[in-house]
Design an enzyme around this catalytic site. Structure first.
Site: not given
Length: 264
Positions: A141, A154, A158
């Protein structure tokens, strides 16, 4: 990489980026696709659609947080389609929360956003190394290069996913293994349906369609680029971050202050 004639495994393939990759790879002439997702019914429907259209496709229910499931994907692909040329480790989740997210949610992010990439590499690399050729596409991402305001787990996982992809590229690149990290910013999918998440993402750039991501992936694989950036501005943001991290952090604090209250 030449997609025509390739055997490809795609996880998280029931919708969003994964489904768009499947359709685009089939259109590019892939010889066979193994599509995997927690939603077995949906991914099998897509597999049947692509198989009827002329691309030999198998759909499998799979939980990529379990190494045994990921190994089974490779075994199934080799049995029904042939040696795996490209493994797209695409499944991912977010938490939508800050440091107060339950430990179980932090662990789930780690298992799916990081360890699933590790399991894929462990499963597919022996055969690729023996043949002296293979490709790993790991979906990370833009948050893995920058951050996702409001989502601590997250962001952290990531970043780890990008770092692991870099490690793979350094460690195995001289042995014929190519690696790309797919780092989109906002993509219209189930993960961006929440109003607060969508507000954060659109503050930094427009949401794009999964098909736009698939187009970027096809170009990136053809050029064998490590970073595939469907939002080209992410490269500029990353340059600003590395050139003056304190100034970048200051700018991010100001930007976040104007956004809806998210995880803290």
């Amino acid at each position: 990489m030449e997609l025509k004639g390739a055997v490809v495994v795609i996880t998280g393939a029931a919708g969003g980026i994964g489904a768009a990759l499947a359709r685009r790879f089939a259109a590019e002439g892939a010889r066979g696709l193994l599509l995997a997702d927690l939603d077995g019914g949906k991914v099998e429907d897509l597999a049947q659609e692509l198989d009827r259209a002329g691309c030999h496709t198998v759909g499998v229910a799979s939980d990529v947080s379990r190494e045994s499931d990921v190994r089974a994907l490779v075994d199934t692909a080799e049995k029904h389609l042939g040696p795996v040329d490209l493994f797209c480790s695409n499944a991912g989740i977010g938490s939508g929360a800050g440091i107060a997210a339950p430990n179980e949610l932090w662990q789930a992010n780690w298992d799916i956003n990081v360890m699933a990439h590790v399991y894929a590499a462990r499963a597919v690399l022996p055969g690729m190394l023996k043949r002296g050729n293979g490709y790993l596409l790991n979906t990370a991402s833009a948050a893995g290069l920058l951050q996702m305001p409001g989502d601590a787990a997250y962001t952290a996982t990531k970043h780890a996913a990008v770092a692991f992809a870099e490690w793979l590229a350094v460690t195995y690149g001289a042995q014929g293994i190519r690696v790309s990290a797919l780092c989109p910013q906002g993509v219209r999918s189930a993960m961006t349906e929440r109003d607060d998440v969508r507000a954060v993402l659109t503050a930094f750039g427009p949401l794009i369609e999964p098909e736009d991501v698939a187009e970027s992936v096809v170009r990136g694989l053809a050029d064998e680029r490590f970073l595939i950036l469907p939002h080209e501005e992410v490269a500029t943001y990353e340059q600003h971050r590395t050139a003056d991290r304190d100034a970048w952090l200051s700018g991010m604090r100001k930007a976040v202050a104007s956004l809806p209250q998210l995880g803290a």
